[in-house]
Design an enzyme around this catalytic site. Sequence first.
Site, PDB file in Angstrom:
ATOM      1  N   GLU A 120     -15.802   5.510   1.574  1.00 35.93           N
ATOM      2  CA  GLU A 120     -16.140   4.738   2.774  1.00 35.93           C
ATOM      3  C   GLU A 120     -17.057   5.534   3.702  1.00 35.93           C
ATOM      4  OE1 GLU A 120     -12.651   3.422   4.817  1.00 35.93           O
ATOM      5  OE2 GLU A 120     -13.753   2.220   6.291  1.00 35.93           O
ATOM      6  N   GLU A 140       0.817  -1.217   0.000  1.00 34.15           N
ATOM      7  CA  GLU A 140       0.000   0.000   0.000  1.00 34.15           C
ATOM      8  C   GLU A 140       0.849   1.264   0.000  1.00 34.15           C
ATOM      9  OE1 GLU A 140      -3.931   1.164   2.397  1.00 34.15           O
ATOM     10  OE2 GLU A 140      -2.141   1.215   3.664  1.00 34.15           O
ATOM     11  N   ASP A 182     -12.606  -6.956   6.080  1.00 37.33           N
ATOM     12  CA  ASP A 182     -11.744  -5.865   6.467  1.00 37.33           C
ATOM     13  C   ASP A 182     -10.845  -6.366   7.613  1.00 37.33           C
ATOM     14  OD1 ASP A 182     -10.669  -3.318   6.321  1.00 37.33           O
ATOM     15  OD2 ASP A 182     -12.580  -2.294   6.488  1.00 37.33           O
TER      16      ASP A 182
END
Lengths: 403, 403
Positions: free
Chosen positions: B208, B140, B307
């Site tokens: 989100e 990431e 998640d």
Amino acid sequence: MIKLKADYILTMDSKYSIIENGEIIFDKKIIEVGKNLQKTDKEIYLGKNSVIMPALINSHTHLEFSHNKTLLNYGDFIMWLDSVIENREELFINCKSECYKKAIEEMKKSGVCAFGEISSTGDDLRYLKHSPLKVVYFNEIIGTNPAVVDMLYQDFLARVEESLKLESEKFKVGVSIHSAYSVHPILMDKVINIAKTKKLPIQTHFMESKAERNWLDKGEGEFKLFFEKNFKNAKPLIKPVEFIEKFKNTNTTFIHCVYANEKEINKIKEIDGYISHCPVSNRLLNVGLLDLEKVKNNGIDYNVATDGLSSNYSLNLFKEIRAALLMHTTLHPKYLAKDLLKAVTINAAKSLGLNNGSLEKGKDADIITFKLPSKVKNIENLPLHIILHTTNVEKLFVNGKEI
Amino acid sequence: MIKLKADYILTMDSKYSIIENGEIIFDKKIIEVGKNLQKTDKEIYLGKNSVIMPALINSHTHLEFSHNKTLLNYGDFIMWLDSVIENREELFINCKSECYKKAIEEMKKSGVCAFGEISSTGDDLRYLKHSPLKVVYFNEIIGTNPAVVDMLYQDFLARVEESLKLESEKFKVGVSIHSAYSVHPILMDKVINIAKTKKLPIQTHFMESKAERNWLDKGEGEFKLFFEKNFKNAKPLIKPVEFIEKFKNTNTTFIHCVYANEKEINKIKEIDGYISHCPVSNRLLNVGLLDLEKVKNNGIDYNVATDGLSSNYSLNLFKEIRAALLMHTTLHPKYLAKDLLKAVTINAAKSLGLNNGSLEKGKDADIITFKLPSKVKNIENLPLHIILHTTNVEKLFVNGKEI
């Protein structure tokens, strides 16, 4: 006399008091709750991240249907009802001693000390009379055919008498009027009169489905077909508000209320009624979600129950409130969590007329203990973390006795 | 070569074929699925009410945060983000070998054969390289400060190279652009270029929270305060649709999308993107519920993921889809159940670029088996009952090997 100490005590008193590093002393009743209490002979510290709170109360179940796992048809209320009628005998015949034991065991593991049981036949009495958990046994009446009203009533009376013989510290009797659409008003009056005379709590299913809404309002919809098919009788016998009013001056809990309108919720409050919310059951029958805001805005302290295994995959009450926490996506999880713990303790106790549901002097010592996985940084989050991380409890005390 | 027989086989092929009394033959790959297949040396009947289906795939996790249980602040996205920033170091330091093992074990028990892991530091590589489950390891990138873009990129490149060295049958590499609000567009382009060159799958968090919506649309709201407090940088750097367009000609999954509008969902479809739905995480951060109808109407086959434990109490993927089934109260449980099983098998496989997720000839033999509590009367209800009654599986095969 026992003293338990834990890192967190949720009293569920009217102030929602949480005591960190708290203690509780009890025998059959609760003697004292607080910090640094008197010394006793038996003192137990429950360990790191331990919690003490009132044992849970599952206000509404149908244990007669506990044999169901994959038999009944989910996804539509009327289809489900058809499948219940079709398979009722098979389910009842297959639920004997072992089946009831398992059902009670599942509740017990989840910290349930008491449950409200709807009994449609009375056959469950033999399996429930020695229940380790407290039972409020609701003898149910159902039937709209005027020709058999008397027979139904006589059978009902016999069941009430039979159950009253068993009344004890752990076994209480109530009555249940199945619903506004399924009981003849003459029978309703008779049953409500008995409840008043004998001071018995009442439960009744109310506005569980849209079909019920359409039927009671307009005599239309899926229930019209259902009644024509099954009973020929195709006219609703009572208006919803008139139905609620019948329960004035009783202790009545209205189960479901998903389709109850503002006026009806208001009427339930007016007669000091209670509401039971069964979110998983409602979901599996695809009837939608009770508007908890509406219920709260009308000043009604709702309780939460599993309903029976006829419309649930579990009788674990922690799983049920975890589901409720997830399902009500418009409500703040932190504050909803607080309400949900109230719903399965003090609110359910009031609805069933029990002397438990909070840790206060003089209440029955119905207590659970368990551990959280780690320290709760912000105590405000304690109710939420209890619901997220608890499935089964470590200790369950009923009337001060560990079971 | 093994042959397994079960009462029910869910193939998850394009016809959603269910085979009663079915058989499957496999070695590392699936050889045949059907009825009355060829004889093999090793044949096992899995017993009454047994089910065989593709192993589950948890497309989006953050195992780095697996130490969290009760530390982070739930109930509000920005408060949660603040608590993540405050406690990040503590959580990372406390998640070592044992912590990763536990997290993987929980997924494994629930029948997960593969997971997508977002790695923000690369430190998790040592704990994941010997994972018994397949890993798609998304390196990431996060950072909006132009002054350090080069440094961040060099660090990112080093992590990608390090992870690529481990590529194997069970370990694949991907890249992740944290989100549209947290990565500088220059970095986005560089990372997307690498993904294109090396043919790596991409994941990115998208819409989100309402805060993200307000920020990207108008540079307003809670994120404005957040950015001013933490980074001085108080201007959104890209428009949402422009962000999505950057991922054209890649294999990208957009995580969450709760606040994505019709135009954006449509754009995601246009570039053949995927959507990951994390219902429990969304609920605990109180951001609402993804509109699955909107996603489906745009022809996107969504997947469902847990998640990380930074915003969930469990990594059990059966629990996650059971929660999803309960939470989406406006969707029919029977048909939603079918979609949810697709979401965690074939749809997740496509999103991660894996050769599994269905039981078809030539697919990797990633298979689970378990038993239902009783016979399913109506086969149409099988997916629903699987979700209601399954938490852990009996057998899990990865590339044909039971683990």
